[in-house]
Design a protein around this motif. Sequence first.
Motif, short mmCIF file in Angstrom:
data_model
loop_
_atom_site.label_atom_id
_atom_site.label_comp_id
_atom_site.label_asym_id
_atom_site.label_seq_id
_atom_site.Cartn_x
_atom_site.Cartn_y
_atom_site.Cartn_z
N MET A 88 4.19 -30.39 -8.33
CA MET A 88 4.07 -28.86 -8.05
C MET A 88 3.98 -28.46 -9.49
O MET A 88 4.88 -28.26 -10.14
N ASN A 89 2.99 -27.56 -9.74
CA ASN A 89 2.63 -26.97 -11.06
C ASN A 89 2.79 -25.50 -11.02
O ASN A 89 2.05 -24.78 -10.27
N PHE A 90 4.00 -24.96 -11.55
CA PHE A 90 4.11 -23.54 -11.50
C PHE A 90 4.01 -23.08 -12.89
O PHE A 90 4.86 -21.92 -13.21
N GLY A 91 3.35 -23.68 -13.70
CA GLY A 91 3.29 -23.34 -15.36
C GLY A 91 2.39 -22.28 -15.30
O GLY A 91 1.64 -21.90 -14.45
N PRO A 92 1.85 -21.90 -16.66
CA PRO A 92 1.11 -20.74 -16.99
C PRO A 92 0.02 -21.38 -16.69
O PRO A 92 -0.64 -22.31 -16.64
N GLY A 93 -1.07 -20.33 -16.04
CA GLY A 93 -2.41 -20.61 -15.60
C GLY A 93 -2.22 -21.18 -14.10
O GLY A 93 -3.30 -21.11 -13.67
N ASN A 94 -1.14 -21.40 -13.44
CA ASN A 94 -1.46 -21.98 -12.25
C ASN A 94 -0.48 -21.17 -11.27
O ASN A 94 -0.11 -21.55 -10.25
N LEU A 95 -0.10 -19.93 -11.31
CA LEU A 95 0.81 -19.13 -10.63
C LEU A 95 0.53 -17.44 -10.84
O LEU A 95 0.54 -17.09 -11.88
N ARG A 96 0.24 -16.96 -9.87
CA ARG A 96 -0.20 -15.43 -9.82
C ARG A 96 0.40 -14.80 -8.53
O ARG A 96 0.05 -15.22 -7.34
N VAL A 97 1.36 -13.74 -8.59
CA VAL A 97 1.72 -13.34 -7.50
C VAL A 97 1.30 -11.92 -7.19
O VAL A 97 0.95 -11.35 -8.13
N GLY A 98 0.74 -11.51 -5.95
CA GLY A 98 0.15 -10.22 -5.39
C GLY A 98 -1.27 -10.64 -5.61
O GLY A 98 -2.13 -9.81 -5.80
N GLY A 123 3.24 -24.00 -24.11
CA GLY A 123 2.17 -23.58 -23.59
C GLY A 123 2.04 -22.51 -23.10
O GLY A 123 0.86 -22.02 -22.30
N GLY A 124 3.03 -21.46 -23.24
CA GLY A 124 2.68 -19.95 -22.92
C GLY A 124 3.99 -19.60 -22.02
O GLY A 124 4.87 -20.42 -21.49
N ARG A 125 4.00 -18.27 -21.86
CA ARG A 125 5.08 -17.43 -21.13
C ARG A 125 5.03 -18.11 -19.62
O ARG A 125 4.19 -18.07 -18.99
N PRO A 126 6.22 -18.65 -19.01
CA PRO A 126 6.27 -19.17 -17.60
C PRO A 126 5.91 -18.01 -16.91
O PRO A 126 6.65 -16.99 -16.94
N PRO A 127 5.21 -18.13 -15.79
CA PRO A 127 4.84 -17.20 -14.75
C PRO A 127 5.90 -16.59 -13.72
O PRO A 127 5.96 -15.48 -13.38
N ALA A 128 6.96 -17.43 -13.77
CA ALA A 128 7.91 -17.25 -12.65
C ALA A 128 9.37 -17.21 -13.68
O ALA A 128 9.50 -17.65 -14.49
N ARG A 129 10.28 -16.08 -13.11
CA ARG A 129 11.53 -15.90 -13.83
C ARG A 129 12.59 -17.11 -13.55
O ARG A 129 13.11 -17.79 -14.43
N ARG A 130 12.33 -17.51 -12.17
CA ARG A 130 13.39 -18.57 -11.54
C ARG A 130 12.50 -19.29 -10.46
O ARG A 130 11.76 -18.40 -9.80
N LEU A 131 12.69 -20.53 -10.41
CA LEU A 131 12.42 -21.33 -9.24
C LEU A 131 13.65 -21.78 -8.68
O LEU A 131 14.58 -22.46 -9.15
N ARG A 132 13.62 -21.67 -7.40
CA ARG A 132 14.84 -22.17 -6.58
C ARG A 132 14.58 -23.19 -5.39
O ARG A 132 13.53 -22.73 -4.49
#
Length: 535
Positions: free
Chosen positions: A524-534, A237-246
């Motif tokens: 909780m969706n942290f996939g492509p299209g649903n996460l943007r930082v800044g 589905g595309g490159r995940p927008p986060a490098r890591r989830l903790r």
Amino acid sequence: MINMTRRAILAAPTLLAMPAIAQSDDRPTLTIAVQKLSNSNTFEPPREQSNVGFRIHGLYAEQLIGTNWLGNAELVPGLATEWRRPDAATLELTLRQGVRFHDGREMTAEDVVFSFAERLFGTQGATGAGQSSVLAGTATKEPPSEVVAVSRRTYPGLDRIEIVDRHTVRFINRTPDVTLEGRIAQSVGAILSREAFANAPSWLEWGRAPIGTGPYRIAEFRPDTSLVMEAHDDYWGGRPPARRLRFVEVPEVSGRVNGLFSGEYDFACDIPPDQITVVEGNARFEVLGSPINNIRKLSFDKTNPVLADARVRRAMTHAIDRRVAVDALWAGRTAIPRGMQLESYGPMYLADWENPRFDPAEARRLLREANYQGQPITYRLLNNYYINQVSNAQIMIEMWRAVGINVQIAMQENFAQVTARTPGRGVRDWSNTSIFGDPVAGILRSFGPRTEAERTGEWSNEEFNRTSAALETETDIARRRDHFRRLLTIVEREDPGYIVLHQAAAFTAKRKDIGWRAANGWAMNFGPGNLRVGA
């Protein structure tokens, strides 16, 4: 028995090295504070059918048919791009090509058959009648009994899965089932790597790090402490927008909120309504969320000597003023459903159905008729596993006391203690998630044959079981509605199995500079299209 019409080839298991994260990777690491990570300390979906399991499941594992939790929870293409119905008992699906598991392997039809056969049912198959031919003779890791029980409940009519070709499969039921698409969309039906399963040293080690296709892979799990997921850069589905989830387990609300304010956490889950204004009093943070596809309920153990009399249980239902409790604890941020159903059921929704009315006089009359003498009824309670759980219990205790019912709280540490078949088990908190828009996905996940209520010995009713079987195999909408109405009449009026309390609501506090949308469910969706930082 689940079987294949073509020989499954088990190649020598080989784990491919995960691609290294480049030094220049500027994607963020996000820390999410949760009340609980896992009830079972595993992440195999059939073993973790819970609100905490649903929250993270979609990050690492996916189904053939997906659910649009950011929309109206409609079914959408997932690992299958399309599906068709040759007849009422058959569903054929076309698999998405080029999908890579976290171990680097390409997903094929054989992984689908494995995921619905050996992994869920073991060598005994779906019916328990004998050995499955899927990977026959090679299975060394039988799934735990609770996994098999959940799987048989989720797919009660599944007969076999046929491989048409490398990217086409056909599900064939023993009986008609108009809900088969929705059943396949449930998290139990996650498609996982058969080679990784074969390569795992034990079922427990597999269950703590199953290899799926989601945007993140499980990298490290410390039971009851933390879970780390890393980006799966080959995600279809595309490159995940986060490098890591903790994910960090923080049981107390105050700890989650304070950690958010201090910058230790980026997200804080399970925020009760009375803390929303506290969080939003700080201009750097906001709270997102809404009522979701889950109904909170109080469950009865009808084998309890006092509760064995249905009149006592009926009296308890009439003693509860749901509106008072919801207004006091939820500040108008959730709703009271009309029984165990949601409007998302569409044509199966019974708009004229009502909960047992608040009627203290009727409650007292039923208690006199039952000759109830004030015997104690134990309420096994967890410390706010559900939002406002303890406060809600205390309100109900007072309402029951007002009509002469003696309910006593017994605090427990975990669900195993709550459901244990030990003397004194009386009532407990529970919830009911509707994975798709039909009663089969709601009430029949908890009550009826092969369900938790029956397995734990709390509640069973022969007519309810017969009617539930009829509902599952009926194709006529009018007759299905009649069956559903009869089920609600039995379990909510005649032989109460639970009290509907309110629709659950999920609220998540977060940094305002993180662009993110909350789902209309636990996910909780942290996939492509649903996460943007800044943002």
